[in-house]
Structures are given as structure tokens and as C-alpha cells.
Design a protein around this motif. Structure first.
Motif, PDB file in Angstrom:
ATOM      1  N   PHE A 212       0.806  -1.220   0.000  1.00 11.44           N
ATOM      2  CA  PHE A 212       0.000   0.000   0.000  1.00 11.44           C
ATOM      3  C   PHE A 212       0.841   1.274   0.000  1.00 11.44           C
ATOM      4  CE2 PHE A 212      -2.367  -3.220   2.602  1.00 11.44           C
ATOM      5  CZ  PHE A 212      -3.307  -3.546   1.635  1.00 11.44           C
TER       6      PHE A 212
ATOM      7  N   LEU B  63      -9.376   2.068   1.291  1.00 13.11           N
ATOM      8  CA  LEU B  63      -9.005   1.316   0.100  1.00 13.11           C
ATOM      9  C   LEU B  63     -10.118   0.331  -0.249  1.00 13.11           C
ATOM     10  CD1 LEU B  63      -5.321   0.482   1.135  1.00 13.11           C
ATOM     11  CD2 LEU B  63      -6.157   2.510  -0.074  1.00 13.11           C
TER      12      LEU B  63
ATOM     13  N   ALA C  44     -10.792  -3.185  -2.418  1.00 15.61           N
ATOM     14  CA  ALA C  44     -10.219  -4.327  -3.132  1.00 15.61           C
ATOM     15  C   ALA C  44     -11.331  -5.028  -3.894  1.00 15.61           C
ATOM     16  CB  ALA C  44      -9.560  -5.287  -2.139  1.00 15.61           C
TER      17      ALA C  44
ATOM     18  N   LYS D 182      -7.598  -5.969  -7.846  1.00 15.27           N
ATOM     19  CA  LYS D 182      -7.496  -4.534  -8.113  1.00 15.27           C
ATOM     20  C   LYS D 182      -7.775  -3.770  -6.819  1.00 15.27           C
ATOM     21  CE  LYS D 182      -9.272  -0.823 -11.039  1.00 15.27           C
ATOM     22  NZ  LYS D 182     -10.212  -0.465 -12.137  1.00 15.27           N
ATOM     23  N   VAL D 183      -6.812  -2.945  -6.419  1.00 16.23           N
ATOM     24  CA  VAL D 183      -6.963  -2.159  -5.194  1.00 16.23           C
ATOM     25  C   VAL D 183      -6.851  -0.675  -5.552  1.00 16.23           C
ATOM     26  CG1 VAL D 183      -6.069  -1.688  -2.881  1.00 16.23           C
ATOM     27  CG2 VAL D 183      -5.928  -4.009  -3.817  1.00 16.23           C
ATOM     28  N   LYS D 184      -7.762   0.137  -5.045  1.00 15.26           N
ATOM     29  CA  LYS D 184      -7.726   1.575  -5.308  1.00 15.26           C
ATOM     30  C   LYS D 184      -8.016   2.348  -4.022  1.00 15.26           C
ATOM     31  CE  LYS D 184     -12.584   1.715  -6.756  1.00 15.26           C
ATOM     32  NZ  LYS D 184     -13.528   2.079  -7.832  1.00 15.26           N
ATOM     33  N   SER D 185      -7.495   3.549  -3.983  1.00 14.25           N
ATOM     34  CA  SER D 185      -7.755   4.439  -2.850  1.00 14.25           C
ATOM     35  C   SER D 185      -8.844   5.426  -3.256  1.00 14.25           C
ATOM     36  CB  SER D 185      -6.481   5.200  -2.465  1.00 14.25           C
ATOM     37  OG  SER D 185      -6.755   6.146  -1.457  1.00 14.25           O
TER      38      SER D 185
END
Length: 317
Positions: A179, A194, A196, A207-210
């Protein structure tokens, strides 16, 4: 009496008469001079009073013109914001907003049917746009619930996948390196949210996004409502709540005690019922009515919200 004595007496009498005329003349002269002076003073005083009145009237007129201009300018700004808000409101009724309103309204209806509460014990105010004291023009409050135990400000987030709410590098521990790119500072306690989602990623990947802090909106709303309550001399007890409508799971890592975070309607309903049942009666029924009036009157989409422009204009003068 000889001629010499007669002449002397004649001279003295004549002199006395002349002197008498001179004295009388001086008296008459001074009388009319004093009268003229008084008249002149009176005219000067009258002119001074008239001039002062004109100055005061001119000042009052200019002040009134300035007040009207400030009021008109502010009303134009309010009208522009209201028009913008109405346009935004048409496209901003998201599924998540409808979901949270449905959950709470069905809860209220059920409690009323069971005889556990009266309709006035739980007041729902959906989509309230309040004037912001900060840089923003307004703050959108998706749902405000008024109860005797407090004011509950609910905001929603429609996210797919697992939500890691309030994640920080020190909480990620051994896998914190995964991260690193999401944190901009060296503060390992900085919190981020976050998401996932393996459904949007390629096969055998994640796929991980903030995302933007989901709590921002309800915390801004809480500050705005606090200011309104203080202005209207009402006690402040605003509880912000974030509800995730479609996430598979929310893991709350945050150490902040506000806002409350829920991802299941049963838990949200249980929390609100608990507040109704066990919460300290912070507000009276009269308070709830006043709270409703204050919030509705301040709503930027409300036609009566123009009273803010009048108050603002008055403050400027």
C-alpha cells in the motif's frame, strides 16, 4: 429774571432735550440692533439644523441603498446556488441514497405499527442542502434523522468489493509495502480508505484503489449543522454515520470515534433502535419541531431560504 439768566436757562433746556433725544435714539437703535441680531442667529440656527437634517437624510438614504445592494447581490448569489443545486439534485438521487432512506423509513414505519414510537419521535429529512461556512457553497446531507436522543446525519457510499476503511501503513504491518503508493507522507498512521475488487481485475489478480475519505461529507455536514444549532441557541448533539450499501465487506481499521460505520442494514437498524430505546433524551418534542424548522428553513433548495440573505444584508450594515 434778566435776559442773561433767561438765555442760560434756554440753553440748558435745549441741551437737555437734545440729550434726551440722543438717549432715546440710542435705546431705539440698540433695541432694533438686538432684534436684528436675534433674527440673524435664529436664521443661522435654522439653516444649521436644516443642513444637519439633510446630511442625516442623505446618509440614511445612502446606507439604505447600500443595504439593498448587498441584499440584492447576496440574493442573486443564493438564487444562482439554488438553481445549481436543483439541477444537481435531479441527477444526484443515487441508488445508495434511496437505499438508506428506504432502510430508515421502513424501520420507522415498523416501529410505529408496533406502537413503540410516535411519528414525531423520528423525523426524516432527506437531501438537505445547507449553506457552508467554509470554502464550499453548500454541504449536501443525504439523510438527517431527528430523534430525542440526538441528530443523526447519514451519508452513503456505493462501493463494490471489500472496503478497508481507515487503513494505515502501521495497521497493514507485514504487507504494508503493498500500500506504499497510496500514502503520500511518512506518517505511518495516516488513514486511507481502500477498495479491493477482484471482479474488475484480470484473472488471478486483485485490483486495489484508494478513494476519497467517505467520512468527509458527513463530517462537513456535522460542522455545518453544529453552526446552525449554535446560531439558533439549540443544544448540539450530532452523530455522523457512514453506510456502505453494496460492499461485500467493510473492515473498519480507523481509530477515530466519528463517524459510526455500518455496512449491514440490520446493524444500522439495531443502532438506531438502541438510540431510541436507551439514548438519553437530549431533545424534547418541542426541540425536535424547532430543529426541523431550522434545518428546512436553512435548506438552499427551500423557497424560504431567502431569510439568510436578509440576515446577511443586515449584518453587513
Amino acid at each position: 429774571m434778566n435776559a442773561s439768566d433767561f438765555l442760560n436757562m434756554y440753553v440748558w433746556v435745549t441741551a437737555a432735550i437734545v440729550l434726551a433725544f440722543v438717549v432715546v435714539g440710542l435705546i431705539i437703535y440698540h433695541y432694533f440692533s438686538a432684534k436684528s441680531y436675534k433674527k440673524m442667529v435664529a436664521e443661522v440656527e435654522h439653516d444649521a439644523v436644516t443642513t444637519l437634517d439633510e446630511v442625516e437624510k442623505d446618509y440614511a438614504q445612502k446606507k439604505e441603498e447600500h443595504r439593498k445592494k448587498v441584499k440584492e447581490d447576496y440574493e442573486q448569489k443564493v438564487a444562482a446556488v439554488k438553481e445549481y443545486v436543483k439541477d444537481m439534485e435531479k441527477i444526484s438521487r443515487t441508488a445508495s441514497e434511496m437505499a438508506i432512506y428506504t432502510i430508515v423509513s421502513e424501520l420507522k414505519d415498523g416501529l410505529i405499527r408496533e406502537g413503540r414510537i410516535q411519528p414525531s419521535d423520528m423525523i426524516l429529512l432527506p437531501n438537505v442542502y445547507l449553506p457552508s461556512p467554509g470554502d464550499k457553497k453548500f454541504v449536501k446531507n443525504e439523510l438527517i434523522v431527528l430523534m430525542k436522543s440526538g441528530i443523526y446525519l447519514l451519508g452513503t457510499n456505493d462501493l463494490q468489493g471489500k472496503v478497508l476503511y481507515g487503513m494505515s501503513q502501521d495497521k497493514a504491518k507485514e504487507v504494508s509495502f503493498l500500500f506504499d503508493d497510496f500514502f503520500s507522507s511518512d506518517d505511518n498512521k495516516e488513514e486511507k480508505t481502500l477498495v479491493a475488487d477482484n471482479q474488475q481485475a484480470e484473472q488471478h489478480s486483485l485490483k486495489v484503489k484508494s478513494i476519497e475519505n467517505p467520512a468527509s461529507q458527513v463530517l462537513d455536514g456535522m460542522e455545518t449543522i453544529d453552526n446552525l444549532l449554535e446560531t439558533n441557541e439549540l443544544d448540539r448533539r450530532v452523530l455522523p454515520i457512514v453506510y456502505f450499501t453494496h460492499s461485500n465487506q467493510v473492515i473498519n481499521y480507523s481509530k477515530a470515534y466519528k463517524p459510526y460505520v455500518f455496512d449491514q442494514k440490520e446493524k444500522l437498524a439495531k443502532f438506531l433502535v438502541g438510540q431510541l430505546k436507551d439514548g438519553y433524551p437530549f431533545y424534547t418534542e418541542k426541540d425536535l419541531k424547532k430543529l426541523k424548522e431550522v434545518l428546512e428553513h436553512a435548506d438552499m433548495t427551500n423557497g424560504d431560504a431567502g431569510h439568510f440573505s436578509q440576515e446577511f444584508a443586515a449584518e453587513q450594515t
